[in-house]
Design a protein around this motif. Structure first.
Motif, short mmCIF file in Angstrom:
data_model
loop_
_atom_site.label_atom_id
_atom_site.label_comp_id
_atom_site.label_asym_id
_atom_site.label_seq_id
_atom_site.Cartn_x
_atom_site.Cartn_y
_atom_site.Cartn_z
N TRP A 60 0.83 -1.22 0.00
CA TRP A 60 0.00 0.00 0.00
C TRP A 60 0.86 1.26 0.00
N ILE A 61 1.95 1.25 0.82
CA ILE A 61 2.85 2.40 0.87
C ILE A 61 3.53 2.60 -0.49
N ASP A 63 2.38 1.67 -3.47
CA ASP A 63 1.40 2.17 -4.43
C ASP A 63 1.12 3.66 -4.21
N THR A 64 1.04 4.03 -2.91
CA THR A 64 0.78 5.44 -2.59
C THR A 64 1.92 6.32 -3.08
N TRP A 65 3.16 5.89 -2.82
CA TRP A 65 4.32 6.67 -3.26
C TRP A 65 4.36 6.80 -4.79
N ASN A 66 4.06 5.71 -5.48
CA ASN A 66 4.04 5.75 -6.94
C ASN A 66 2.95 6.71 -7.45
N SER A 67 1.80 6.70 -6.75
CA SER A 67 0.71 7.61 -7.15
C SER A 67 1.11 9.07 -6.97
N ILE A 68 1.82 9.35 -5.85
CA ILE A 68 2.28 10.73 -5.61
C ILE A 68 3.28 11.16 -6.68
#
Length: 281
Positions: A60-61, A63-68
């Protein structure tokens, strides 16, 4: 949505891990093989649940970093696209203005070929603030043959219009006294009824000219909107140049002549290019 549901949504990962732990404990306690609690199996179950939870949290972390990172990249691309769009809009405006200027210059060139006199094209480069903006400065001077007293004309809206005359000359520029100035006087004639008079500027502004000394018997012949042209008398302005149109007729009983209010043909607020006429005088 209830407060409990909102809390569960905010802590989704924790709720998921807790649920997995409870399910594992229930499976261990109620195993079909034995009801005996085995500490080793419980420990392994806890470890497996912990590993799964850590793996999912890590995923999850990530994926979140990639989204940012993707969002930042898209914002940069959007900023670049906006800058390019602004540049293209600027180029488009410049192109439109250039086309308009070329069309205007072509129109002026076609007009210059119809003039019976030698003419010197010039561009308006300023107005004289010391004279309430009533004088016009052009970018041609004595180096191009300009002299004091030379008439200045323009082609606007399909008509040749009188601008004024040159009153001051320097090497590379000249000052023009426009026809709306109170110091300007022009020998004029009504184009259709053929009555003569004297046109001079008004202190009321650029939109006003006055034609005086028109014979009173012309009252029933002069028409509103009739063109007023230069008569050629006096030798300053050539014959037949358009000055303006009659907008008002005043016939005072105590005066022996008519007074006409004339609207200039030339729109001085849009004056850009003019022609100085060399009539040989």
């Amino acid at each position: 949505m209830t407060r409990l549901q909102k809390t569960i949504q905010k802590r989704k990962v924790g709720v998921t891990c807790t649920s997995l732990v409870l399910i594992s404990l229930l499976l261990i306690l109620f195993s079909s093989r034995s009801l005996t609690i085995r500490p080793t199996e419980i420990g392994q179950s806890f470890l497996s649940v912990f590993q799964i939870s850590v793996s999912r949290i890590g995923s999850w972390i990530g994926d979140t970093w990639n989204s940012i990172s993707e969002l930042r990249r898209l914002q940069q691309e959007l900023g670049l696209a906006r800058r390019r769009l602004a540049e293209y809009e600027g180029l488009s405006r410049d192109l439109v203005e250039l086309r308009q200027e070329n069309a205007q210059l072509k129109e002026q060139l076609d007009f210059s070929r119809t003039l019976p006199f030698k003419q010197i094209p010039a561009e308006v480069i300023g107005k004289d603030p010391g004279n309430l903006f009533s004088t016009i400065v052009i970018n041609k001077g004595s180096s191009r043959g300009l002299r004091r007293g030379m008439p200045v004309v323009v082609f606007q809206r399909g008509l040749q219009g009188l601008v004024g005359k040159v009153i001051e000359v320097s090497l590379f520029s000249a000052t023009v006294l426009p026809i709306f100035d109170p110091a300007s006087y022009i020998a004029a004639r009504l184009q259709d009824s053929r009555y003569d008079g004297l046109v001079n500027g008004s202190r009321l502004g650029q939109g006003r000219l006055t034609m005086q000394y028109v014979k009173k018997l012309a009252k029933n012949e002069v028409q509103y909107g009739e063109l007023v042209i230069s008569s050629g008398m006096g030798g300053v302005y050539p014959k037949g140049i358009h000055i303006g149109r009659v907008r008002e007729i005043r016939a005072r009983s105590y005066e022996a002549s008519l007074e006409l209010e004339v609207e200039p043909i030339v729109d001085f607020s849009r004056l850009e290019y003019v022609f100085v006429l060399d009539t040989g005088g």
